[in-house]
Design a protein around this motif. Structure first.
Motif, mmCIF file in Angstrom:
data_model
loop_
_atom_site.group_PDB
_atom_site.id
_atom_site.type_symbol
_atom_site.label_atom_id
_atom_site.label_comp_id
_atom_site.label_asym_id
_atom_site.label_seq_id
_atom_site.Cartn_x
_atom_site.Cartn_y
_atom_site.Cartn_z
ATOM 1 N N ASP A 185 0.828 -1.204 0.000
ATOM 2 C CA ASP A 185 0.000 0.000 0.000
ATOM 3 C C ASP A 185 0.871 1.268 0.000
ATOM 4 N N ARG A 187 0.100 4.037 0.782
ATOM 5 C CA ARG A 187 -0.249 4.851 1.952
ATOM 6 C C ARG A 187 0.785 4.694 3.073
ATOM 7 N N LEU A 188 1.398 3.493 3.137
ATOM 8 C CA LEU A 188 2.437 3.281 4.157
ATOM 9 C C LEU A 188 3.590 4.259 3.939
ATOM 10 N N HIS A 190 3.316 7.114 2.356
ATOM 11 C CA HIS A 190 2.800 8.456 2.618
ATOM 12 C C HIS A 190 2.867 8.784 4.107
ATOM 13 N N VAL A 191 2.457 7.800 4.905
ATOM 14 C CA VAL A 191 2.504 8.025 6.358
ATOM 15 C C VAL A 191 3.951 8.224 6.809
ATOM 16 N N ALA A 192 4.845 7.399 6.261
ATOM 17 C CA ALA A 192 6.261 7.530 6.630
ATOM 18 C C ALA A 192 6.773 8.929 6.270
ATOM 19 N N MET A 193 6.288 9.458 5.148
ATOM 20 C CA MET A 193 6.728 10.797 4.736
ATOM 21 C C MET A 193 6.207 11.877 5.677
ATOM 22 N N THR A 194 5.002 11.674 6.222
ATOM 23 C CA THR A 194 4.507 12.660 7.200
ATOM 24 C C THR A 194 5.238 12.508 8.536
ATOM 25 N N LEU A 195 5.921 11.379 8.706
ATOM 26 C CA LEU A 195 6.655 11.145 9.963
ATOM 27 C C LEU A 195 8.143 11.486 9.817
ATOM 28 N N GLY A 196 8.477 12.253 8.818
ATOM 29 C CA GLY A 196 9.839 12.769 8.710
ATOM 30 C C GLY A 196 10.705 12.139 7.646
ATOM 31 N N CYS A 197 10.196 11.154 6.912
ATOM 32 C CA CYS A 197 11.015 10.491 5.890
ATOM 33 C C CYS A 197 10.948 11.241 4.566
ATOM 34 N N THR A 198 12.040 11.146 3.817
ATOM 35 C CA THR A 198 11.980 11.556 2.416
ATOM 36 C C THR A 198 11.347 10.389 1.657
ATOM 37 N N ARG A 205 13.005 2.343 4.431
ATOM 38 C CA ARG A 205 12.601 1.956 5.785
ATOM 39 C C ARG A 205 11.285 1.191 5.823
ATOM 40 N N VAL A 206 10.465 1.384 4.800
ATOM 41 C CA VAL A 206 9.146 0.741 4.839
ATOM 42 C C VAL A 206 8.952 -0.245 3.677
ATOM 43 N N PRO A 209 11.789 -3.345 3.131
ATOM 44 C CA PRO A 209 11.659 -4.489 4.057
ATOM 45 C C PRO A 209 10.395 -5.303 3.813
ATOM 46 N N LEU B 49 0.398 15.298 -0.027
ATOM 47 C CA LEU B 49 0.483 14.119 -0.895
ATOM 48 C C LEU B 49 0.031 14.433 -2.315
ATOM 49 N N PRO B 69 5.822 16.724 2.787
ATOM 50 C CA PRO B 69 5.027 16.273 3.943
ATOM 51 C C PRO B 69 5.816 16.314 5.257
ATOM 52 N N ARG B 70 7.104 15.972 5.206
ATOM 53 C CA ARG B 70 7.899 15.875 6.447
ATOM 54 C C ARG B 70 8.157 17.240 7.072
ATOM 55 N N PHE B 84 2.915 0.016 10.105
ATOM 56 C CA PHE B 84 3.961 -0.702 9.367
ATOM 57 C C PHE B 84 3.966 -2.156 9.837
ATOM 58 N N HIS B 86 5.785 -4.685 9.394
ATOM 59 C CA HIS B 86 7.034 -5.382 9.717
ATOM 60 C C HIS B 86 7.647 -4.859 11.011
ATOM 61 N N ARG B 87 6.975 -3.943 11.677
ATOM 62 C CA ARG B 87 7.518 -3.379 12.917
ATOM 63 C C ARG B 87 6.562 -3.644 14.076
ATOM 64 N N PHE B 95 8.800 5.348 15.089
ATOM 65 C CA PHE B 95 9.243 5.525 13.701
ATOM 66 C C PHE B 95 9.634 6.969 13.382
#
Lengths: 290, 397
Positions: A185, A187-188, A190-198, A205-206, A209, B49, B69-70, B84, B86-87, B95
């Protein structure tokens, strides 16, 4: 899976579909059994003792020992080693290509997306020998000659084996990788990007794996395809013993000089390896998807 | 805290058109709308997004229209939680803290504190696949809160939960909003959910914001027919039908927030100034200026575009006509046709004179005290202030 209550017509339908499965599987098993039988019969003929001295189990063991002996020949060991390392290198390079290409094809839509998709899939349906022929012609062109003279030599070289395997098998890896990324998905990310990821951070990271299982499948598909490649290699790198000879070439060379039992022994070994690969694909790749 | 100025975005055949919205700091704001209205798309625009076709987004005084977004300082909780897989729970919550300047120990404390606050500390080492819907929701919330966002964006956060868990989570969200003073923009399609959490709300339909107001305003005074239909008032009748009822029993129409007001400003002004007539005088009052305005709306629109709304919970059902009635109320004789038990409430379907069907929603206690049965002759007591008139071309908020 749910098994509904069925009448005679339902059971008849199920039985007829299963009959096709049996026919197909038995057909292939019969082919494989004929190969094994030929090799064992050959070992039997070479036995120094009479048939009354050997039980069926002992005969089979003698046959197996004979097969291992064939595989232990210098030329065949060299071909096995060459097959193993070239196809393994193809897996590494193939995955390095399949991951970004598969991700891009899965996540981005661009004007020529359908065309790119068709070209990526083309080697899957093309007769492999065309790839070998095309490579040979390409390296006769000025651009190809420049690569050969200035960068790296491929034609009739071991490196050519890897190139050839890659050109044919990478598509399978890319298709498997793209399907894997399709199943994750977005969306995973997208959420990671709102949590500080590029975007790249979210991928590493998502997405990556989560894609490991599918990428193992991709790797096995590339490996089995590369390991069994024959036609394009004959055209592009030839069949020079102890130089560009891989296992499929060995089968061809051995049967062409009448040593059918050696050719079949190598073939059986390759069938076992391929079967092992497919079992791993089923066990690893499809687990949890049903 | 959040300001959306003229936001435009086309995605395939759907478009958000000139969306303007302002959410105050620390406010709990609900964006309400039917499925396919553009709620999630608007939220995803706020998350960064989508690249906007036009307009500006300002969060905490900073123009974030083109920010990644970040860099938007938001916490986003998608509809499916998007944990996630896997976590573990602990790793999911931690995270977003990887880039934090705090020490590892402090980060661990922060994660632990959040888990305890949300009651999920016993799940710390579990994977999302082994969590229930409510637990997943709390984990996703903790993950969003871990980065200390200035704005929390919640996309239908409780829609997939059972009723009791939904209530728990709504209370939790409201408590967190007050405790942390975080601005919350909560998207949902359930007005009961909106009522339970919102300070203010907006209704969105077909990519446009139609109405902004308090939950009570939206429920009692919908801006147009689409909103009225969405908030399910129970009684939503074309004006022509309503005039039949009012003509026979004298139910009057209050404010007319319609084009009729523009067409006849004097009449509308008189309408506001007028006191509502008693039941006895109501028939006479039909000739008053405000009734003329209603009549005008009826005539100009041919009765097609004007609707009268009356929430079913605002209709009182009496078995006997009272001796006296407050001047702002009207009695409407009707026959009880059907009784439907809805758990805590009971819905009575009645047929008023002229064949007009009206619904009343009673509390269980009120229902038991009334001794109602189908076929019974009853009186519907309606406060004039509870009647709301809508026209199709009513002004958008």
């Amino acid at each position: 899976m749910a098994a509904p209550v069925e009448g005679f017509a339902g059971r008849l339908f199920a039985a007829s579909t299963l009959a096709f499965v049996v026919l197909f599987v038995v057909g292939w098993l019969a082919l494989f059994a004929a190969d094994v039988n030929y090799v064992l019969a050959d070992a039997y003929r070479r036995l120094p003792v009479g048939p009354e001295d050997g039980s069926l189990l002992r005969l089979a063991l003698r046959g197996l020992v004979g097969m291992v002996g064939v595989l232990g020949q210098r030329e065949i060991l060299a071909a096995l080693w060459l097959s193993l390392w070239t196809s393994s290198l193809s897996v590494v390079i193939g995955l390095l290509m399949a991951i970004p290409i598969g991700y891009a094809m899965s996540r981005y839509r661009f004007l020529t997306h359908p065309l790119a998709e068709a070209i990526i899939d083309l080697p899957i349906i093309l007769p492999p020998v065309i790839v070998g022929l095309s490579l040979l012609v390409f390296f006769q062109s000025p651009a190809g000659k420049w690569i050969e003279n200035s960068l790296v030599q491929f034609v009739f070289q071991r490196k050519g084996i890897v190139l050839c395997q890659l050109m044919v098998s990478a598509s399978l890896g890319i298709r498997a990788a793209a399907l894997t990324f399709d199943g994750i998905d977005p969306r995973l990310e997208h959420v990671a990007m709102t949590l500080g990821c590029t975007r790249a951070g979210a991928f590493f990271r998502v997405t990556l794996p989560l894609a490991v299982r599918g990428l193992v499948v991709a790797a096995i598909l590339i490996w089995t395809r590369a390991f069994g490649l024959f036609g394009p290699l004959m055209v592009f790198v030839g069949a020079v013993r102890l130089r560009t000879e891989v296992l499929p070439t060995t089968i061809y060379l051995e049967q062409s000089v009448g040593r059918l039992e050696v050719a079949l022994t190598v073939a059986i070994f390759m069938v076992l390896l391929a079967a092992m690969g497919l079992v791993i694909v089923r066990a690893v790749g499809l687990r949890g998807q049903k | 805290m959040i300001r959306i100025e003229g936001l435009c975005l086309s995605v395939g055949a759907f478009a958000l058109r000139q969306v303007c919205l302002e959410v105050a700091s620390g406010e709990y704001f609900v964006l309400l709308g039917p499925t396919g209205a553009g709620k999630t798309l608007l939220l995803e625009c706020l998350c960064g997004l989508y690249r906007l076709d036009g307009g500006r987004l300002i969060i905490a005084g900073r123009d974030v229209t083109h920010a990644e977004p970040r860099h938007r300082q938001i916490g986003y909780l998608p509809q499916d939680y998007a944990l996630f897989p896997h976590r573990t729970v602990r790793q999911n919550i931690a995270f977003g803290l990887r880039r934090s300047s705090a020490s590892r120990r402090q980060l661990q404390q922060r994660v632990q504190q959040l888990m305890e606050e949300l009651g999920i500390d016993h799940l710390a080492d579990r994977r999302p696949a082994r969590l229930s819907g409510g637990e997943k929701q709390r984990v996703a919330l903790a993950r969003a809160l871990a980065v200390r966002p200035q704005v929390l964006l919640l996309d239908e956060p409780v829609s997939a939960l059972d009723e009791s868990t939904r209530d728990d989570i709504c209370r939790l969200l409201r408590r967190l909003n007050r405790q942390l003073n975080t601005t919350v923009l909560h998207v949902c399609h359930n007005f009961a959910e909106m009522m339970s959490v919102a300070d203010r709300a907006a209704v969105i339909a077909d990519g446009r914001i139609i109405q902004v107001g308090t939950p009570h305003e939206i429920l009692q005074r919908p801006a147009n027919l689409a909103v009225a239909q969405f908030v399910q008032p129970g009684n939503l009748l074309p004006l022509a039908k309503w005039l039949v009822v009012s003509g026979r029993s004298g139910v009057q129409l209050p404010q007319l927030v319609t084009s009729a007001k523009k067409a006849q400003p004097e009449a509308a002004h008189a309408q506001r100034a007028e006191s509502y007539p008693s039941p006895e005088a109501s028939c006479v009052a039909q000739k008053s200026p405000r009734t003329a305005a209603v009549q005008h709306a009826h005539e100009t629109s041919n009765g097609q575009d004007t609707w009268v709304m009356l929430r079913s919970e605002n209709v009182r059902v009496l078995t006997n006509a009272p001796e006296s009635l407050p001047p702002d109320m009207t009695l409407l004789p009707a026959t009880l046709s059907e009784i439907t038990h809805l758990g805590a409430t009971v819905r009575l379907r009645t047929v008023a004179e002229g064949g007009v069907e009206l619904l009343a929603l009673l509390g269980k206690r009120e229902y038991i005290g009334g001794n109602y049965f189908p076929g019974q002759r009853v009186f519907l007591a309606i406060a004039h202030t509870d009647i709301h008139v809508i026209t199709q071309d009513a002004q958008l908020s």
